[in-house]
Design a protein around this motif. Sequence first.
Motif, PDB file in Angstrom:
ATOM      1  N   MET A  43       0.949  -1.242   0.061  1.00  0.00           N
ATOM      2  CA  MET A  43      -0.133  -0.060   0.145  1.00  0.00           C
ATOM      3  C   MET A  43       1.098   1.379   0.007  1.00  0.00           C
ATOM      4  SD  MET A  43      -2.751   1.287   2.708  1.00  0.00           S
ATOM      5  CE  MET A  43      -3.840  -0.454   2.528  1.00  0.00           C
ATOM      6  N   PRO A  44       0.539   2.283  -0.836  1.00  0.00           N
ATOM      7  CA  PRO A  44       1.503   3.481  -1.004  1.00  0.00           C
ATOM      8  C   PRO A  44       1.101   4.333   0.315  1.00  0.00           C
ATOM      9  CG  PRO A  44      -0.229   3.642  -2.413  1.00  0.00           C
ATOM     10  CD  PRO A  44      -0.250   2.216  -1.999  1.00  0.00           C
ATOM     11  N   ASP A  45       2.239   5.113   0.398  1.00  0.00           N
ATOM     12  CA  ASP A  45       1.980   5.970   1.871  1.00  0.00           C
ATOM     13  C   ASP A  45       2.724   7.188   1.833  1.00  0.00           C
ATOM     14  OD1 ASP A  45       4.587   5.075   2.566  1.00  0.00           O
ATOM     15  OD2 ASP A  45       4.015   3.363   3.136  1.00  0.00           O
ATOM     16  N   LEU A  46       2.416   8.184   2.452  1.00  0.00           N
ATOM     17  CA  LEU A  46       3.314   9.385   2.634  1.00  0.00           C
ATOM     18  C   LEU A  46       3.793   9.491   4.206  1.00  0.00           C
ATOM     19  CD1 LEU A  46       0.077  11.891   1.602  1.00  0.00           C
ATOM     20  CD2 LEU A  46       1.975  10.980   0.258  1.00  0.00           C
ATOM     21  N   ASN A  47       5.091   9.812   4.001  1.00  0.00           N
ATOM     22  CA  ASN A  47       5.852   9.853   5.376  1.00  0.00           C
ATOM     23  C   ASN A  47       5.729  11.496   5.652  1.00  0.00           C
ATOM     24  OD1 ASN A  47       6.628   7.193   5.103  1.00  0.00           O
ATOM     25  ND2 ASN A  47       8.438   7.612   3.956  1.00  0.00           N
ATOM     26  N   PHE A  48       4.933  11.392   6.911  1.00  0.00           N
ATOM     27  CA  PHE A  48       4.888  12.936   7.296  1.00  0.00           C
ATOM     28  C   PHE A  48       5.945  13.067   8.669  1.00  0.00           C
ATOM     29  CE2 PHE A  48       2.641  15.494  10.625  1.00  0.00           C
ATOM     30  CZ  PHE A  48       2.112  16.707   9.727  1.00  0.00           C
ATOM     31  N   ALA A  49       6.295  14.431   8.965  1.00  0.00           N
ATOM     32  CA  ALA A  49       6.986  14.507  10.101  1.00  0.00           C
ATOM     33  C   ALA A  49       6.738  16.150  10.555  1.00  0.00           C
ATOM     34  CB  ALA A  49       8.205  14.540   9.748  1.00  0.00           C
ATOM     35  N   TRP A  50       6.978  16.112  11.835  1.00  0.00           N
ATOM     36  CA  TRP A  50       6.591  17.532  12.324  1.00  0.00           C
ATOM     37  C   TRP A  50       7.956  18.005  13.322  1.00  0.00           C
ATOM     38  CZ3 TRP A  50       4.371  22.315  13.124  1.00  0.00           C
ATOM     39  CH2 TRP A  50       4.682  22.784  14.293  1.00  0.00           C
ATOM     40  N   TRP A  51       8.603  19.058  13.394  1.00  0.00           N
ATOM     41  CA  TRP A  51       9.589  19.331  14.253  1.00  0.00           C
ATOM     42  C   TRP A  51       9.604  20.925  14.419  1.00  0.00           C
ATOM     43  CZ3 TRP A  51      15.582  18.573  12.769  1.00  0.00           C
ATOM     44  CH2 TRP A  51      16.344  18.517  14.022  1.00  0.00           C
ATOM     45  N   ASN A  52       9.609  21.183  15.820  1.00  0.00           N
ATOM     46  CA  ASN A  52      10.057  22.602  16.317  1.00  0.00           C
ATOM     47  C   ASN A  52      11.319  22.779  16.218  1.00  0.00           C
ATOM     48  OD1 ASN A  52      10.962  24.779  17.965  1.00  0.00           O
ATOM     49  ND2 ASN A  52       9.036  24.592  19.038  1.00  0.00           N
ATOM     50  N   LEU A  53      12.012  23.670  15.550  1.00  0.00           N
ATOM     51  CA  LEU A  53      13.304  23.974  15.018  1.00  0.00           C
ATOM     52  C   LEU A  53      14.243  24.845  16.075  1.00  0.00           C
ATOM     53  CD1 LEU A  53      13.010  24.327  11.200  1.00  0.00           C
ATOM     54  CD2 LEU A  53      13.620  22.272  12.301  1.00  0.00           C
ATOM     55  N   GLN A  54      13.658  25.234  17.037  1.00  0.00           N
ATOM     56  CA  GLN A  54      14.287  26.069  18.099  1.00  0.00           C
ATOM     57  C   GLN A  54      14.722  27.235  17.366  1.00  0.00           C
ATOM     58  OE1 GLN A  54      17.290  24.533  20.491  1.00  0.00           O
ATOM     59  NE2 GLN A  54      17.259  26.267  21.735  1.00  0.00           N
ATOM     60  N   ASN A  55      14.063  28.447  17.217  1.00  0.00           N
ATOM     61  CA  ASN A  55      14.540  29.588  16.755  1.00  0.00           C
ATOM     62  C   ASN A  55      15.609  29.480  15.740  1.00  0.00           C
ATOM     63  OD1 ASN A  55      13.425  30.997  19.232  1.00  0.00           O
ATOM     64  ND2 ASN A  55      15.034  30.348  20.582  1.00  0.00           N
ATOM     65  N   PHE A  56      15.413  29.235  14.469  1.00  0.00           N
ATOM     66  CA  PHE A  56      15.900  29.070  13.385  1.00  0.00           C
ATOM     67  C   PHE A  56      15.713  30.301  12.460  1.00  0.00           C
ATOM     68  CE2 PHE A  56      16.670  27.040   8.997  1.00  0.00           C
ATOM     69  CZ  PHE A  56      17.963  27.350   9.059  1.00  0.00           C
ATOM     70  N   PHE A  57      16.447  31.256  12.998  1.00  0.00           N
ATOM     71  CA  PHE A  57      16.594  32.777  12.587  1.00  0.00           C
ATOM     72  C   PHE A  57      17.737  32.943  11.488  1.00  0.00           C
ATOM     73  CE2 PHE A  57      13.975  33.293  16.428  1.00  0.00           C
ATOM     74  CZ  PHE A  57      13.092  34.446  16.037  1.00  0.00           C
ATOM     75  N   ASP A  58      17.701  33.836  10.695  1.00  0.00           N
ATOM     76  CA  ASP A  58      18.913  34.221  10.081  1.00  0.00           C
ATOM     77  C   ASP A  58      19.712  35.396  10.924  1.00  0.00           C
ATOM     78  OD1 ASP A  58      17.534  36.650   9.760  1.00  0.00           O
ATOM     79  OD2 ASP A  58      17.071  36.334   7.499  1.00  0.00           O
ATOM     80  N   THR A  59      20.691  35.971  10.266  1.00  0.00           N
ATOM     81  CA  THR A  59      21.413  36.830  11.149  1.00  0.00           C
ATOM     82  C   THR A  59      21.118  38.336  10.962  1.00  0.00           C
ATOM     83  OG1 THR A  59      22.893  37.101   9.394  1.00  0.00           O
ATOM     84  CG2 THR A  59      23.330  35.348  11.042  1.00  0.00           C
ATOM     85  N   ASP A  60      20.015  38.608  10.299  1.00  0.00           N
ATOM     86  CA  ASP A  60      19.407  39.927   9.927  1.00  0.00           C
ATOM     87  C   ASP A  60      18.559  40.376  10.985  1.00  0.00           C
ATOM     88  OD1 ASP A  60      20.889  40.076   7.580  1.00  0.00           O
ATOM     89  OD2 ASP A  60      19.223  39.042   6.427  1.00  0.00           O
ATOM     90  N   ASP A  61      18.627  41.547  11.373  1.00  0.00           N
ATOM     91  CA  ASP A  61      17.648  42.435  12.292  1.00  0.00           C
ATOM     92  C   ASP A  61      16.465  42.714  11.688  1.00  0.00           C
ATOM     93  OD1 ASP A  61      16.585  43.346  14.560  1.00  0.00           O
ATOM     94  OD2 ASP A  61      18.035  45.203  14.399  1.00  0.00           O
ATOM     95  N   ASP A  62      15.286  42.132  11.750  1.00  0.00           N
ATOM     96  CA  ASP A  62      14.001  42.592  11.055  1.00  0.00           C
ATOM     97  C   ASP A  62      13.524  43.730  11.935  1.00  0.00           C
ATOM     98  OD1 ASP A  62      11.458  42.701  10.434  1.00  0.00           O
ATOM     99  OD2 ASP A  62      11.020  40.732  10.479  1.00  0.00           O
TER     100      ASP A  62
END
Length: 361
Positions: A1-20
């Motif tokens: 049977m075909p399937d979809l591999n699903f995942a969830w992850w909180n990446l903990q503050n994945f920011f770039d270095t620019d000041d928004d």
Amino acid sequence: MPDLNFAWWNLQNFFDTDDDSISNDFSFTPENGWTDEVFQIKKANLATGMNLLWPNEGIDLLAVCEIEKDALLEDLLEEAGMNHLEVVLDESGTSDLRGIDVAMAFNPNKLTVVSKTSHLVHLRYRTRDIFEVVFRINATGEEFVVIAAHWPSRSRGQYESEPLRIAVAEHIAYLVEDHVKVQPGEYEDLRTAVDLASVQAKWESKVIVVGDFNDEPFDRSLIKHLRASRDLDKVKGGTNDIDKFEETSKYRQQDVFLYNISTRLMNKSPLGNTGTYFLSGLRDGTTFTNRYQMLDQLVVSRGLLSGNGLEADLDSFDIIDDPILATASGRPRPFRYKSENPNFQPNGFSDHLPLKIKLSY
């Protein structure tokens, strides 16, 4: 049977270095130690972690939070060598005060995006986006919904901040109900036409709610407000069937119960150290008896439990506690980049562990 591999992850503050300038992200700038070197290490470490989510098989559907923008998810997927995934671009960005967002990516060879909507709950400040995406399975034409969210934190105290999470839970419950119930006027037309099958088909619509809820499966926001139960029979059993027409008002009042798959793991470890997050206390002095907390959860509608079409493979659901991402006792290895030690090197991944499940069709 075909399937979809699903995942969830909180990446903990994945920011770039620019000041928004419109977001409170100044902690993640070179002046505060978040240099390009640190950012590159963070990205490389997350990419390593991404390849542990579905090793040897590959991810088909990914949802993440604590990421600053879609472009960073594109960068991360490239770093991880996951060129088969495409980011669901959200042109609205984020209204969160810290500038963090929720994002998704999918395998276009298996899925097509039908629609996408960002929702906000207006409290004192607008919440982080609730990202709702409708997907179509290319092979079958069947559609399903993913609602990904990062609920308000407990940082100001678990109970002081609880009303904020309850408000978000109620809003998501409303979104789910809109997918599984026909509108009142349509219901009356279908009743006149004696077309119960259309009402039943809507009731079996397939909806996934996933995220960092900052509450646990037994907290009020999940149980009473999202209606996410650990009782499988309550969701898919006969007592929750629609087997006849009711008065429209009764149909409108009917509860939409969801199944919280995360409750299946609550007793995974005999030591009681099962969770996606580890926290012994809060800044307000609150301490926790259970330091391992199931804050990241996956909740599904009854349509994903019916065995007809797309189905959640409950036995495949798990926390990804690979020894690279987690300690021997099951604690996440958070990303750390500051130390008084002059020889310190940034290390770690995220302060949350990922979740995964197979969706069979």
